[in-house]
Design an enzyme around this catalytic site. Structure first.
Site, PDB file in Angstrom:
ATOM      1  N   THR A   1      37.234  39.442  24.430  1.00 33.23           N
ATOM      2  CA  THR A   1      37.236  39.414  25.884  1.00 33.23           C
ATOM      3  C   THR A   1      35.863  39.659  26.482  1.00 33.23           C
ATOM      4  O   THR A   1      35.625  39.325  27.633  1.00 33.23           O
ATOM      5  CB  THR A   1      38.163  40.516  26.397  1.00 33.23           C
ATOM      6  OG1 THR A   1      37.832  41.720  25.701  1.00 33.23           O
ATOM      7  CG2 THR A   1      39.615  40.180  26.126  1.00 33.23           C
TER       8      THR A   1
ATOM      9  N   GLY B   1      41.646  47.798  29.275  1.00 29.97           N
ATOM     10  CA  GLY B   1      40.383  47.930  28.539  1.00 29.97           C
ATOM     11  C   GLY B   1      39.166  48.069  29.438  1.00 29.97           C
ATOM     12  O   GLY B   1      38.456  49.078  29.377  1.00 29.97           O
ATOM     13  N   ALA B   2      38.915  47.078  30.271  1.00 35.12           N
ATOM     14  CA  ALA B   2      37.666  47.053  31.039  1.00 35.12           C
ATOM     15  C   ALA B   2      37.537  48.280  31.934  1.00 35.12           C
ATOM     16  O   ALA B   2      36.495  48.944  31.952  1.00 35.12           O
ATOM     17  CB  ALA B   2      37.595  45.776  31.864  1.00 35.12           C
TER      18      ALA B   2
ATOM     19  N   PRO C   1      31.083  38.260  36.054  1.00 36.99           N
ATOM     20  CA  PRO C   1      31.847  37.079  36.490  1.00 36.99           C
ATOM     21  C   PRO C   1      32.068  36.063  35.370  1.00 36.99           C
ATOM     22  O   PRO C   1      33.077  35.358  35.370  1.00 36.99           O
ATOM     23  CB  PRO C   1      30.962  36.476  37.587  1.00 36.99           C
ATOM     24  CG  PRO C   1      30.115  37.599  38.067  1.00 36.99           C
ATOM     25  CD  PRO C   1      29.904  38.505  36.887  1.00 36.99           C
ATOM     26  N   LYS C   2      31.146  36.001  34.429  1.00 38.61           N
ATOM     27  CA  LYS C   2      31.266  34.990  33.377  1.00 38.61           C
ATOM     28  C   LYS C   2      32.416  35.331  32.415  1.00 38.61           C
ATOM     29  O   LYS C   2      33.277  34.488  32.132  1.00 38.61           O
ATOM     30  CB  LYS C   2      29.954  34.898  32.609  1.00 38.61           C
ATOM     31  CG  LYS C   2      29.863  33.679  31.732  1.00 38.61           C
ATOM     32  CD  LYS C   2      28.468  33.502  31.192  1.00 38.61           C
ATOM     33  CE  LYS C   2      28.443  32.263  30.308  1.00 38.61           C
ATOM     34  NZ  LYS C   2      27.106  32.045  29.742  1.00 38.61           N
TER      35      LYS C   2
ATOM     36  N   LYS D   1      39.567  46.635  38.076  1.00 40.41           N
ATOM     37  CA  LYS D   1      40.959  46.465  37.666  1.00 40.41           C
ATOM     38  C   LYS D   1      41.020  45.415  36.557  1.00 40.41           C
ATOM     39  O   LYS D   1      40.122  44.595  36.408  1.00 40.41           O
ATOM     40  CB  LYS D   1      41.790  45.972  38.836  1.00 40.41           C
ATOM     41  CG  LYS D   1      42.043  47.014  39.912  1.00 40.41           C
ATOM     42  CD  LYS D   1      42.996  46.406  40.896  1.00 40.41           C
ATOM     43  CE  LYS D   1      43.178  47.224  42.137  1.00 40.41           C
ATOM     44  NZ  LYS D   1      44.051  46.509  43.079  1.00 40.41           N
ATOM     45  N   GLY D   2      42.115  45.432  35.831  1.00 39.31           N
ATOM     46  CA  GLY D   2      42.226  44.518  34.693  1.00 39.31           C
ATOM     47  C   GLY D   2      42.455  43.085  35.123  1.00 39.31           C
ATOM     48  O   GLY D   2      43.046  42.803  36.166  1.00 39.31           O
TER      49      GLY D   2
ATOM     50  N   GLU E   1      45.387  39.854  31.798  1.00 40.53           N
ATOM     51  CA  GLU E   1      46.729  39.281  31.836  1.00 40.53           C
ATOM     52  C   GLU E   1      47.076  38.650  33.170  1.00 40.53           C
ATOM     53  O   GLU E   1      48.044  37.903  33.271  1.00 40.53           O
ATOM     54  CB  GLU E   1      47.750  40.381  31.490  1.00 40.53           C
ATOM     55  CG  GLU E   1      47.655  40.821  30.036  1.00 40.53           C
ATOM     56  CD  GLU E   1      48.338  42.147  29.768  1.00 40.53           C
ATOM     57  OE1 GLU E   1      47.931  43.154  30.397  1.00 40.53           O
ATOM     58  OE2 GLU E   1      49.266  42.195  28.960  1.00 40.53           O
TER      59      GLU E   1
END
Ligand SMILES: Cc1cc2nc3c(=O)[nH]c(=O)nc-3n(C[C@H](O)[C@H](O)[C@H](O)COP(=O)(O)OP(=O)(O)OC[C@H]3O[C@@H](n4cnc5c(N)ncnc54)[C@H](O)[C@@H]3O)c2cc1C
Ligand code: SF4
Lengths: 330, 722
Positions: B469, B510-511, B608-609, B677-678, B681
Site C-alpha cells: 500500500t 494502517g496509515a 496523493p500518489k 483516515k483510512g 477499503e
C-alpha cells in the site's frame, strides 16, 4: 509434477521415432496447456518430445493459392503475419481474442488445435470425468454445466472445445497436414480433425497415436472483406469464450456468394454451421436472412440443465457477427 | 540556526521502496536465503465431510529426497479450542493435523517434507488417503433450519420497522446476493520457519505481526517471547493474511520435528481452500419512504454460512445502521454451518457487500419515487450516526455526491432506462455512496537519530507491515515532517515483530495508526533532546542544531500514540461517492465500464500518489465483484470448481477504462492528531452498486445477484414500469 524425460527432436522423423519408442510420450509445443495439465496430474507423460526445432516453422503460400501455417509457428507470429492480417483477417481477429500476449507468444499452432477442454471436472483429479479417466462418469452432466455443450454431446461427455483459433479455421475450411507414423503425410479436412465425444470422450481428435501435426493449410482467401469474430466472455480479455461466432461472407454483386460460419464454446469440437452457410449462399445480405440463418443454426440445440442461456445468446451472436461482417468497411 | 523543513506530508512522492521492488531486491517471505532449508507441502482432503480411515505414506516416504510425512497419527499435539465452533479472531489458534475428522474439501490431511520443492510436491500425490465419507452440507437452502445468531452484535434495532413500513407511501422488499470471493493476493501465502532451542523464527507473509505472534505461541503453547516474525514485504493480503493459517503452523511443526528450517508455499489451488474467502451473503432489504423521499424504515437481514468447526461473519448490515437518517431500523445476521472452510475478512468485509445491497436498494427506491438517486441520498443524509448514537467526527458525503455529480456530468442522465442508446449499446449512469469505518489504534514506533557528516539521519522501526500500500513511504514522509529533515535521510524498517508494536496493516487503520505512532516518537525525540540540551520545550530548534549543541551523535526513543477520548465519543468514517457510466450491448449481454468518477473524503491525504493507487485498486476490485469474481462450489462434492486464476476472473485493464479519483481537502482532527483516515477499503465499497445501478439505467434490468455476467443479463427481464 511427475518426473519425466526430455527429448529434443530436430527432424520430424526423429520426433516420430521417439513417440513410437515411448508408449506415454507427448509432443511439447509451447507447453502452455500440456505443462499446466502435468502440474495438475491430468496428463502424465513419461517423455516430452521437444518439437520447437523442427522444420515446420514458417508461413508460406501453398499450391492452391492459399497459405500454409507451420505447426510450430507461434500463435502471435501467425496472427500478426502481414499476409494473414491482409488475407485472413478473420483468423487474426480470432487468434488475438485468445488468452494473453504472453501465452500467444509461447503457444504453437499445432498445440492450439490439441489444447484440451477447460471443463473443471477434467482438471480436478478427485472428480469423476470420463475424458480424464474413462468409465469414471461425467461429473458435469449432472453437476455444473453452464459452460458446457448444447450441440453434439453424448451421455459420457458434455465438454466443449476451448480454442478461438479453431473456430476461425472451421469457418475458413482449413485442412490439417499430419505426418503419420509410417512417415507419410496425410491431409485432414478441418471438420474431420476434431471429433464428437460419443462413447470415447478421451479422444478429442481423429489423430492416431504418435501422429505429428506439421501444418495447417488455408484455402484461397475469400472472406478478407467481410469477416467478424464475436467472442462473448465474462471479461474483456483473457477469458475463454462463453460462446463465439466466426463469420466470413463473400459478397458478389450484392449477393452472398459464400458464407463461412462456425461457433465456439458450444460443442466438443469447433461447430461448423453448415446448414446456415448453405441457406445464406445466393441470398442477399439482409438482417432478415441473417436472422433466418441464425434460427436454422440453433434449431438442433439441446441445452443442459444450466446452459439454456446459450441458445438465445447464440442466436443473437450469429446475427450480430453476420451484421458486423457485412457492414465492415473495407 | 536552521529553520524547520516542513510539509513532507501530503506530497505525491514515489514509493521509497519502488526501486527495490522492481529490481527484485525487496525480499518476500519465501525468498530469504536460509541455510539447510527443506520444503514442505500440504496434502489436502478430497472429500468435504467424513473421517480418514487410513493413510498410507509408504510410497511417498520411499521417494528420493523425502524426509518425513506428517499426519494426524504422528503430529505434534497442538492447542485446540474447547468450543465446538469457536469464533474466528486475529489471534485464534490454528491447530492442524490433529484428528481424522474432515470438515471441508481441501483440508490438510498430511504434510510432506522433502529436500526440494519438486520432490515434496510429487510425493504429496503418492500419499494414499482413504475415507469414510459423509454427505456434506453444501447447499444453503437445504440447511436453512440450522441458521443461528452468531453473537450479541449480530442484531440491532431502533424504532419499529414494521410500523415504519406501514406508514410509508413507497416501499421496497428485495433480496440481493453476493457470491463467495477470494482475496488472491499476487504473492502466494508462504513462510520459512525455523524452530531452534524452543524458539520460533519465521519469515512469513502476515499483515499483523503481533497478533500472529500470539497465535503461533498459543498454538504451540510456548511464550510469545519465543516467537519472532519477519514480514519485510508482502505482495498483497486483502485480509487473507490478517490471521495465521494452518500452513504456517504445519511448517513450524515440521521444523520442530525434523530440526531444520522449513519453507512452505501454499499453491494457488490451495489458496482457494485454505487461506480464507469472502462468504456468500444473501441480503434481504426492506425500505419504506414517504412521498417526499424521506426514509421511514430500513431493514437489512443477512444470511450467510460459516464452517462447521469455526465461525466468522462479515457484518453486511452495519452500513444500514449509520449511512442514512431513518427512525426505524433493523439489522440481523444469521449463519448456517456448511462443510466449507471458514470465511475471513476480504477487503472491506461487510461494507463491500453490504453497500452493494443498500445502495442498490436506494437506487430502486429512487426509481420508485421518481427521484434523482443523488438527491434521494442527500435528502436522507445525517450528521449523526444513529446506529452508534454518536456524532460523526466528520462527514462530507453530500459534498462527495455533489462534486462527483458535477465532475461526472450527472445532469445528462436520463431517468428513464433504455433512453440513452448509441448503436448497439445501451448507455447508463449509476451512482453509489461509499463509507468505511476509519479506525485508529494504539501504535508504537522507535526513532533512532544519527549524526553523520554534519547531517541528521533517522531510522524508524515498527512492527507494522507494508502490504503493497505504501506504508514505507508514508512513514518516511511523516518522520521527515516531524523531524524536519528530508525524506532521503529517513530509513524505514518495518515488518519485524521485535520492533515496537503496531496494530499492523488491515481494516483501513494502517496509515492513521502508523503516522500517529511516528509523530509521537518524533515528538518524544525532540522533547528528550531539548531536555538534554536545556532548551525550553516550546522553543523551535532544528534537530541538527539540537544534536550538535548537546553533542549527541546518536539517540534512540520510542513513542506510542493512542486514540483520544474525543475519538471514542465520535463515529469515525471515511466517505465517498462513485459514479459510473456503463455501456451494455443490447443483444449479447456484454458490457463495458466506460468511465468512473470517484470522490472521497478521507481526512488528510499523506501521499496523493499512493492514496490514488489505493482507490484505483479498490475500484478495480469492486469492478471485479460485478464483472466476474465468484468462486463456485460443486453441489455434490463440495469442492470449488474455480480453482485457478484462469477460471477465477479478476478484472483486466480493458474492463475498466477511465477512472477519475478526487479527494476532498479535509483534516479530521477528531479522528487523530494528524487528521488521517483510512482509504484502503473505501474504494471498493461503492463500486458494485454504482455499476449495477448504471446497468439498470442502461437496460431497465435490475441485477440483484453478483456477479453480473452476460448470461444473467440475457436471461433477466425488464423491471416493472420500464
Ligand atoms: C490462462 C490461459 C488462458 C487461455 N485462454 C485462451 C483463450 O481465450 N482462447 C484460446 O483459444 N485459447 C486460450 N488458451 C489456450 C492456449 O491457446 C493453448 O494453451 C495453446 O494454444 C496451446 O498451444 P501450445 O503450443 O502451448 O500447446 P502445448 O501445451 O505444448 O500442447 C498441447 C497439446 O498438443 C500436443 N501437440 C503440440 N504440438 C503438436 C504437434 N505439432 N503435433 C501433435 N501434437 C502436438 C501436445 O502433446 C499436447 O498434448 C489459454 C491458455 C491459458 C493457460
Ligand atoms: S463433460 Fe467431459 S470433460 Fe467434463 S466431466 Fe464430463 S466427461 Fe469429463
Amino acid at each position: 509434477m511427475r518426473p519425466f524425460k526430455y527429448i529434443n527432436a530436430t527432424t520430424g522423423e526423429q520426433a516420430l521415432q521417439a513417440a513410437e519408442q515411448h508408449e506415454r510420450a507427448k509432443y511439447l509445443g509451447g507447453g502452455t496447456n500440456l505443462v499446466d495439465l502435468m502440474k495438475e496430474d491430468v496428463e502424465q507423460p513419461d517423455h516430452l518430445i521437444e518439437i520447437a526445432d523442427l522444420e515446420y516453422n514458417s508461413i508460406k503460400e501453398n499450391k492452391k493459392g492459399g497459405l500454409t501455417l507451420g505447426a510450430v509457428v507461434s500463435n502471435s507470429d501467425t496472427a500478426n503475419h502481414p499476409v494473414i492480417r491482409q488475407k485472413y483477417p478473420l483468423l487474426t481477429m480470432a487468434m488475438l481474442s485468445a488468452a494473453t500476449a504472453q501465452i500467444r507468444n509461447m503457444a504453437t499452432n499445432g498445440g492450439n488445435l490439441l489444447q484440451r477442454t477447460r471443463c473443471p471436472y477434467f482438471y480436478e483429479t478427485s472428480m469423476p470425468c470420463n475424458k480424464r479417466e474413462p468409465g469414471s462418469g461425467c461429473g458435469a452432466k449432472k453437476g455444473m454445466n453452464a459452460k458446457h455443450a448444447i450441440f453434439g454431446y453424448s451421455d459420457s461427455c458434455v465438454a466443449v472445445h476451448p480454442s478461438d483459433m479453431c473456430v476461425a479455421l472451421a469457418a475458413l475450411n482449413a485442412e490439417v497436414e499430419v505426418l503419420q507414423i509410417n512417415g507419410k503425410t496425410k491431409m485432414m479436412p478441418f471438420e474431420d480433425f476434431h471429433r464428437l465425444p460419443g462413447a470415447q470422450p478421451e479422444k478429442d481428435t481423429n489423430l492416431d497415436k504418435g501422429e505429428l501435426i506439421t501444418a495447417i493449410h488455408l484455402p484461397q482467401s475469400i472472406y478478407a472483406d467481410h469477416y467478424y469474430y464475436l467472442k462473448i466472455r465474462e471479461r474483456s480479455s483473457y477469458a475463454f469464450a462463453l460462446l463465439s461466432v466466426a463469420a466470413g461472407l463473400q459478397i458478389k454483386n450484392g449477393i452472398i456468394a459464400s458464407a463461412g460460419l462456425a461457433m465456439g464454446g458450444v460443442a466438443h469440437k469447433p461447430w461448423k454451421l453448415t446448414k446456415a452457410e448453405q441457406f445464406l449462399k445466393g441470398k442477399s445480405p439482409s438482417e432478415e436472412n441473417f436472422q433466418r440463418a441464425a434460427t436454422i443454426a440453433m434449431e438442433d440445440a439441446k441445452p443442459l440443465a444450466e446452459n439454456g442461456f446459450k441458445v438465445p445468446m447464440g442466436e443473437k451472436a450469429i446475427v450480430r457477427a453476420l451484421n458486423q461482417a457485412y457492414n465492415r468497411k473495407v | 540556526m536552521k529553520t524547520l523543513e516542513t510539509s513532507s506530508i501530503g506530497k505525491a512522492i514515489d514509493r521509497i521502496d519502488g526501486r527495490l521492488k522492481v529490481t527484485g531486491m525487496a525480499k518476500y517471505a519465501s525468498e530469504f536465503p536460509v541455510e539447510n532449508v527443506v520444503y514442505a507441502q500440504g496434502v489436502t482432503s478430497t472429500i468435504a465431510k467424513g473421517k480418514i480411515t487410513s493413510i498410507d505414506v509408504t510410497e511417498a516416504e520411499k521417494q528420493k529426497g523425502v524426509i518425513k510425512v506428517i499426519t494426524y497419527k504422528n503430529a505434534e499435539k497442538l492447542k485446540e479450542s474447547d468450543e465446538k465452533r469457536p469464533a474466528f479472531t486475529l489471534t485464534s489458534v490454528a491447530p492442524v493435523l490433529q484428528s481424522p475428522e474432515i470438515h471441508y474439501y481441501g483440508q490438510y490431511v498430511a504434510c510432506v517434507v522433502a529436500e526440494t520443492f519438486e520432490q515434496a510436491q510429487y510425493a504429496c500425490r503418492l500419499v494414499k488417503v482413504t475415507y469414510e465419507e459423509d454427505k456434506p452440507d453444501i447447499d444453503l437452502d437445504k440447511n436453512r433450519s440450522k441458521a443461528f445468531k452468531p453473537d450479541d452484535q449480530a442484531d440491532y434495532s431502533r424504532g419499529d420497522v414494521d410500523a415504519g413500513m406501514q406508514s410509508s407511501d413507497v416501499t421496497l422488499e428485495a433480496t440481493y446476493t453476493t457470491p463467495i470471493e477470494h482475496q488472491h493476493p499476487m504473492e502466494l501465502h508462504a513462510a520459512i520457519v525455523s524452530w531452534e532451542n524452543g524458539k520460533v523464527k519465521t519469515y512469513a507473509s502476515q499483515q499483523i505481526l503481533n497478533d500472529a505472534k500470539t497465535a503461533i505461541a498459543d498454538t504451540f503453547m510456548i511464550s510469545e517471547d519465543n516467537v519472532q516474525i519477519i514480514a519485510a514485504y508482502l505482495g498483497g493480503g486483502f485480509g487473507s493474511k490478517l490471521n495465521v493459517h494452518k500452513h504456517l503452523i504445519m511448517a513450524t511443526m515440521a521444523s520442530k520435528m525434523i530440526g531444520r528450517p522449513v519453507q512452505i508455499t501454499v499453491t494457488r489451488q490451495q489458496m482457494f481452500t485454505n487461506t480464507g474467502m469472502r462468504q456468500f451473503d444473501e441480503q434481504k432489504m426492506r425500505l419504506g419512504a414517504n412521498k417526499k423521499g424521506e426514509l421511514q424504515a430500513l431493514a437489512h437481514h443477512t444470511t450467510s454460512h460459516c464452517a462447521t468447526d469455526q465461525m466468522y461473519y462479515e457484518a453486511c448490515g452495519n452500513v444500514s445502521k449509520m449511512l442514512y437518517k431513518t427512525p426505524n431500523n433493523a439489522v440481523t445476521h444469521r449463519l448456517i454451518p456448511l462443510n466449507l472452510q471458514v470465511p475471513n475478512s476480504m477487503r472491506a468485509p461487510g461494507e463491500a457487500t453490504g453497500s452493494f445491497a443498500l445502495e442498490s436498494a436506494m437506487d430502486e427506491m429512487a426509481w420508485k419515487l421518481k427521484m434523482d438517486p443523488v438527491e434521494f441520498r442527500i435528502k436522507n443524509d445525517t450528521q449523526r450516526d444513529l446506529g452508534a448514537d454518536k456524532p460523526f467526527s466528520s462527514r462530507l458525503l453530500v459534498e462527495c455526491l455533489r462534486i462527483g455529480a458535477d465532475k461526472f456530468g450527472w445532469s445528462e442522465r436520463k431517468m428513464q432506462p433504455r433512453a440513452n442508446q448509441n448503436g448497439n449499446w445501451l448507455v447508463g449512469y449509476g451512482v453509489s455512496a461509499a463509507s468505511r469505518r476509519a479506525p485508529y489504534r494504539k501504535t508504537s514506533a522507535r526513532v533512532i537519530a544519527d549524526m553523520r557528516n554534519g547531517e541528521v539521519y533517522a531510522t524508524i522501526q515498527m512492527d507494522g507491515t507494508d502490504i503493497g500500500t505504501g506504508s514505507y513511504t508514508i512513514v518516511a514522509q511523516t518522520a521527515a515532517e516531524y523531524l524536519g529533515i528530508p525524506v532521503k535521510n529517513i530509513n524505514v524498517e518495518l515488518g519485524d515483530s521485535d520492533f515496537p508494536v503496531t496494530p499492523g496493516s488491515g481494516g483501513s487503520w494502517g496509515a492513521a495508526s502508523y503516522a500517529n505512532g511516528v509523530r509521537v516518537a518524533c515528538k518524544n525525540l525532540f522533547s528528550k533532546l531539548k531536555q538534554n540540551a536545556g532548551v525550553a520545550e516550546e522553543d523551535e530548534v532544528a534537530l541538527e542544531d539540537l544534536m550538535k549543541s548537546s553533542k549527541v551523535t546518536s539517540y534512540k526513543v520510542v513513542g506510542t500514540a493512542e486514540p483520544s477520548e474525543e475519538y471514542e465519543n465520535h463515529s469515525v468514517f471515511s466517505f465517498g461517492a462513485n459514479f459510473a457510466e456503463v455501456w451494455v450491448d443490447k443483444d449479447t449481454g456484454m458490457y463495458r465500464i466506460k468511465r468512473m468518477v470517484n470522490v472521497g473524503s478521507a481526512g488528510k491525504i499523506l501521499n496523493p500518489k499512493t492514496a490514488y493507487s489505493q482507490i484505483i485498486g479498490g475500484l478495480t476490485m469492486g469492478a471485479g465483484m460485478v464483472i466476474a469474481e465468484q468462486t463456485q462450489v460443486e453441489p455434490h462434492h463440495g469442492n470449488f470448481i474455480t480453482r485457478s486464476l484462469a477460471d477465477y476472473h479478476v478484472p483486466v485493464n480493458l474492463d475498466l477504462a477511465n477512472i477519475d479519483v478526487v479527494f476532498l481537502p479535509e483534516e479530521d482532527k477528531i479522528a487523530n492528531e494528524i487528521g488521517v483516515k483510512g482509504i484502503g477499503e473505501l474504494g471498493i465499497t461503492s463500486v458494485a452498486a454504482s455499476i449495477a445501478n448504471a446497468i439498470f439505467n442502461a437496460t431497465g434490468k435490475r441485477m440483484r445477484d453478483l456477479p453480473i455476467t452476460p448470461e444473467k443479463l440475457i436471461e433477466a427481464s425488464l423491471e416493472a414500469g420500464v
